[in-house]
Design an enzyme around this catalytic site. Structure first.
Site, PDB file in Angstrom:
ATOM      1  CE  LYS A   1      41.003  29.850  46.471  1.00 30.29           C
ATOM      2  NZ  LYS A   1      41.913  31.022  46.634  1.00 30.29           N
TER       3      LYS A   1
ATOM      4  CG  MET B   1      32.589  34.663  40.748  1.00 28.87           C
ATOM      5  SD  MET B   1      33.072  34.207  42.406  1.00 28.87           S
ATOM      6  CE  MET B   1      32.203  35.410  43.383  1.00 28.87           C
TER       7      MET B   1
ATOM      8  CG  ASP C   1      43.498  36.283  44.223  1.00 35.21           C
ATOM      9  OD1 ASP C   1      44.140  35.433  44.836  1.00 35.21           O
ATOM     10  OD2 ASP C   1      42.534  36.903  44.708  1.00 35.21           O
TER      11      ASP C   1
HETATM   12  C1  LIG Z   1      36.293  35.907  42.922  1.00 32.27           C
HETATM   13  S1  LIG Z   1      35.391  37.241  42.243  1.00 32.27           S
HETATM   14  C2  LIG Z   1      36.429  38.559  42.701  1.00 32.27           C
HETATM   15  C3  LIG Z   1      35.760  39.901  42.622  1.00 32.27           C
HETATM   16  C4  LIG Z   1      36.698  41.045  42.948  1.00 32.27           C
HETATM   17  N1  LIG Z   1      37.122  40.994  44.326  1.00 32.27           N
HETATM   18  C5  LIG Z   1      36.098  42.414  42.623  1.00 32.27           C
HETATM   19  O1  LIG Z   1      35.857  43.216  43.560  1.00 32.27           O
HETATM   20  O2  LIG Z   1      35.898  42.705  41.451  1.00 32.27           O
HETATM   21  C6  LIG Z   1      35.733  37.013  40.533  1.00 32.27           C
HETATM   22  C7  LIG Z   1      34.635  37.554  39.635  1.00 32.27           C
HETATM   23  O3  LIG Z   1      34.718  38.960  39.545  1.00 32.27           O
HETATM   24  C8  LIG Z   1      34.283  39.391  38.269  1.00 32.27           C
HETATM   25  N2  LIG Z   1      35.394  40.096  37.626  1.00 32.27           N
HETATM   26  C9  LIG Z   1      36.567  40.423  38.176  1.00 32.27           C
HETATM   27  N3  LIG Z   1      37.305  41.155  37.337  1.00 32.27           N
HETATM   28  C10 LIG Z   1      36.581  41.303  36.207  1.00 32.27           C
HETATM   29  C11 LIG Z   1      36.790  41.964  34.965  1.00 32.27           C
HETATM   30  N4  LIG Z   1      37.913  42.648  34.710  1.00 32.27           N
HETATM   31  N5  LIG Z   1      35.809  41.916  34.047  1.00 32.27           N
HETATM   32  C12 LIG Z   1      34.656  41.271  34.275  1.00 32.27           C
HETATM   33  N6  LIG Z   1      34.411  40.599  35.435  1.00 32.27           N
HETATM   34  C13 LIG Z   1      35.353  40.632  36.386  1.00 32.27           C
HETATM   35  C14 LIG Z   1      33.846  38.136  37.510  1.00 32.27           C
HETATM   36  O4  LIG Z   1      32.477  37.936  37.758  1.00 32.27           O
HETATM   37  C15 LIG Z   1      34.670  37.081  38.211  1.00 32.27           C
HETATM   38  O5  LIG Z   1      34.119  35.791  38.036  1.00 32.27           O
END
Ligand SMILES: C[S@@+](CC[C@H](N)C(=O)[O-])C[C@H]1O[C@@H](n2cnc3c(N)ncnc32)[C@H](O)[C@@H]1O
Length: 249
Positions: free
Chosen positions: A57, A169, A35
């Site tokens: 995406k 998100m 991803d």
């Molecule tokens: C599609 S979701 C995936 C979440 C992922 N599966 C998780 O458990 O962290 C994507 C969102 O996760 C959050 N996110 C993921 N990695 C991040 C990071 N390193 N710092 C801040 N937000 C993060 C943000 O809100 C982002 O828009």
């Protein structure tokens, strides 16, 4: 079929936050399908003989979910050992459930390897514990992304649950979310912490109050924490006061 798919959580970004199992699988896979949020440091652990496929995406482009499902099935059917690498945990807003269901339907062997979700890793990086005895006895992890055909989060009810609200998100809708939480009874001065790109070189934390969230300068990817614990910064050894103008570091 000797092929198999591992749905692997890559953690929040820092390769040191991969699980031992994830690191071993990444090093041994012959195909890695990843991803957008999987960091370069994690991808650097992929062995040089492996094919690496980016299906991330991003705004305006990306591989439709159905095509990703078909790709995983096709690769495993060609007897590849496939690591499907997802940011955070595959089953926390990661569509890992959809991919697992598609693999199950197709009779493809698969295994899920949990990862450290940004829902707890991002707050932790900013010194924010999502629960804290005497302060917050509950944590609700919720998506701020509105998708047609899916039920809307009932923000006004959520405001009455108490404890900590962790939003993934939620950057685009932050104004509407703050308004709905306020309408549900959450005080305007409720502390907020927004942590962008946690555990990467681009990490940035912004703190403000709920009534400042709409105008706060926050960019994706970010985790937004709302509740009393958002005022904490345990890295500096004390509980932080939140300024009326908010502040960033
Ligand atoms: C599609 S979701 C995936 C979440 C992922 N599966 C998780 O458990 O962290 C994507 C969102 O996760 C959050 N996110 C993921 N990695 C991040 C990071 N390193 N710092 C801040 N937000 C993060 C943000 O809100 C982002 O828009």
């Amino acid at each position: 079929m000797t092929g198999k798919v591992w749905l692997v959580g890559a953690g929040p970004g820092d390769p040191d936050l991969l699980t031992v199992r994830a690191a071993r699988l990444v090093a041994n896979a012959d195909v890695v399908v990843h991803d957008a949020l999987v960091g370069d440091g994690v991808l650097a652990l992929v062995n040089s003989r492996a094919d690496v496929i980016d299906v991330g995406k991003r705004p305006g482009r990306g591989v439709p979910q159905e095509l990703t499902n078909e790709l995983l099935i096709a690769l495993a059917s060609q007897d590849h050992q496939v690591v499907r690498l997802k940011g955070g945990d595959p089953f926390v807003f990661g569509r890992g459930g959809e991919e697992a269901a598609a693999l199950l339907d197709a009779g493809v062997p698969f295994e899920v390897v949990p990862g450290i979700t940004s829902a707890v890793a991002a707050p932790a990086a900013a010194g924010v514990p999502v629960t804290h005895r005497g302060v917050s006895a509950a944590v609700t992890v919720v998506t701020g992304h509105r998708r047609s055909g899916e039920p809307d989060v009932d923000w006004q009810s959520l405001a009455k649950v108490g404890g900590t609200i962790v939003i993934l998100m939620g950057v685009t809708e932050r104004g509407a979310i703050a308004a709905a939480l306020t309408a549900g009874g959450l005080p305007a001065d409720t502390p907020v912490a927004a942590i962008r790109s946690a555990t990467t070189v681009n990490e940035l934390t912004l703190r403000c109050r709920l009534d400042e969230l709409a105008g706060a300068d926050i960019a994706s990817p970010a985790v937004i924490v709302i509740g009393a614990v958002a005022a904490f910064d345990l890295r500096s050894g004390h509980l932080m006061e939140v300024s009326s103008t908010g502040r960033s570091r």
